[in-house]
Motif scaffolding. Structure first.
Motif, PDB file in Angstrom:
ATOM      1  N   PRO A 127       0.820  -1.224   0.000  1.00 45.86           N
ATOM      2  CA  PRO A 127       0.000   0.000   0.000  1.00 45.86           C
ATOM      3  C   PRO A 127       0.849   1.266   0.000  1.00 45.86           C
ATOM      4  O   PRO A 127       1.922   1.322   0.597  1.00 45.86           O
ATOM      5  N   ARG A 148       2.694   4.126   3.262  1.00 41.97           N
ATOM      6  CA  ARG A 148       3.285   3.422   4.407  1.00 41.97           C
ATOM      7  C   ARG A 148       4.536   4.170   4.870  1.00 41.97           C
ATOM      8  O   ARG A 148       5.150   4.931   4.115  1.00 41.97           O
ATOM      9  N   VAL A 199       0.064   2.920   7.944  1.00 42.50           N
ATOM     10  CA  VAL A 199      -0.777   2.921   6.749  1.00 42.50           C
ATOM     11  C   VAL A 199      -2.153   3.473   7.108  1.00 42.50           C
ATOM     12  O   VAL A 199      -2.838   2.950   7.995  1.00 42.50           O
ATOM     13  N   CYS A 200      -2.556   4.550   6.425  1.00 41.95           N
ATOM     14  CA  CYS A 200      -3.884   5.143   6.640  1.00 41.95           C
ATOM     15  C   CYS A 200      -4.141   5.437   8.124  1.00 41.95           C
ATOM     16  O   CYS A 200      -5.195   5.081   8.676  1.00 41.95           O
TER      17      CYS A 200
END
Length: 293
Positions: free
Chosen positions: A78, A81, A112-113
């Motif tokens: 993803p 990161r 991540v997010c």
């Protein structure tokens, strides 16, 4: 510290110069500081492997040993990161040996997010590992066909470059298409003595510069290769090289040099090294370590 984007390595002009002294002394791997590649040198974070139920550092990145697989895996990871110069991929892979097979159990990704971490399991990584995924949620590392090294315990030798370090306990795992053909365990240790920095300071204070008036006003940059130290801390020998730069011209790279080991300056330098005792000694499986040059 980690960040969400790559930070380019510092330029040579942004690095703070070390205090200028008559003798600049670089030993073994420290000599890479004279080379442009040294600006990018960074120790890398290890993966994790479980051997006989015990946790070890896996001193390498097996996923990246196959360039095609690595490219697919990086595209799969993803965006957003966290990563750093010590972990450019921004992930930590977890491995284990099941029977005689090395398998990938999971991959951990941080930042991540806005999540503290994301754990990817084999079922979620079927796409990049097509051909290696097995029913029962496991990924067999059959792309690996060479030894890997694991370690645990205290660090006995560290070089700020890749995985050039040794821990107290190490396991060399030989592989053939992902299958373990041999596991060799070894114990490493360090015998106290003069460190590279101790030696550098001693030479700066005691080297007989007055014997070489022809080099007055010059800075000397020494590099040694093939350094040999006995298990008892005795300096056995090396191949020295020296470069010169006029004092005060910090921006210039060293130019002229001497490579003839029989030159009086290099002979005196080698003799000064031999006079120092005892040297700190790293023993790899009971044998003195061979230093890169």
């Amino acid at each position: 510290p980690r960040s969400g984007r790559r930070v380019p390595p510092p330029s040579a002009s942004s690095l703070k110069p070390l205090p200028m002294i008559p003798l600049r002394f670089f030993l073994a791997s420290l000599a890479v500081l004279l080379l442009p590649a040294g600006l990018r040198a960074t120790g890398q974070e290890a993966d994790v492997i479980y051997i006989n139920g015990q946790r070890w550092q896996l001193l390498g990145k097996p996923i990246e040993h196959d360039s095609t697989l690595c490219l697919k895996f990086y595209k799969f990871l993803p965006e957003g990161r966290s990563y750093s110069s010590a972990n450019w991929g921004g992930y930590t892979a977890y491995w284990s040996i099941v029977g005689d097979c090395l398998q990938l159990d999971s991959v951990e990704i941080e930042g991540v997010c806005s999540k503290a971490r994301l754990i990817l399991h084999p079922e979620q990584m079927r796409k990049p590992f097509a051909g290696y995924y097995r029913k029962g949620e496991s990924i067999a590392a059959t792309w690996l066909d060479h030894p890997i090294r694991a370690g645990r315990g205290r660090t006995v030798y560290y070089e700020h470059l890749g995985f050039f370090r040794n821990l107290e306990e190490e396991c060399i795992i030989s592989l053939s298409r992902g299958r373990v053909t041999e596991k060799k365990f070894r114990h490493n240790s360090k015998v106290k003595g003069m460190t590279f920095h101790d030696v550098q300071r001693k030479l700066q204070e005691e080297f007989p510069f007055d014997r070489f008036p022809e080099f007055r006003g010059m800075q000397m940059f020494f590099r040694i290769t093939d350094m040999r130290i006995s298990k008892f801390g005795e300096f056995l020998g090396c191949t020295p090289i020296v470069w010169f730069r006029e004092t005060g011209k910090k921006a210039e790279k060293p130019k002229s040099g001497i490579q003839d080991a029989e030159h009086p300056l290099l002979k005196t330098f080698a003799e000064a090294l031999k006079a120092i005792y005892p040297w700190e000694t790293v023993l790899i499986d009971g044998k003195p370590m061979s230093y890169r040059g």
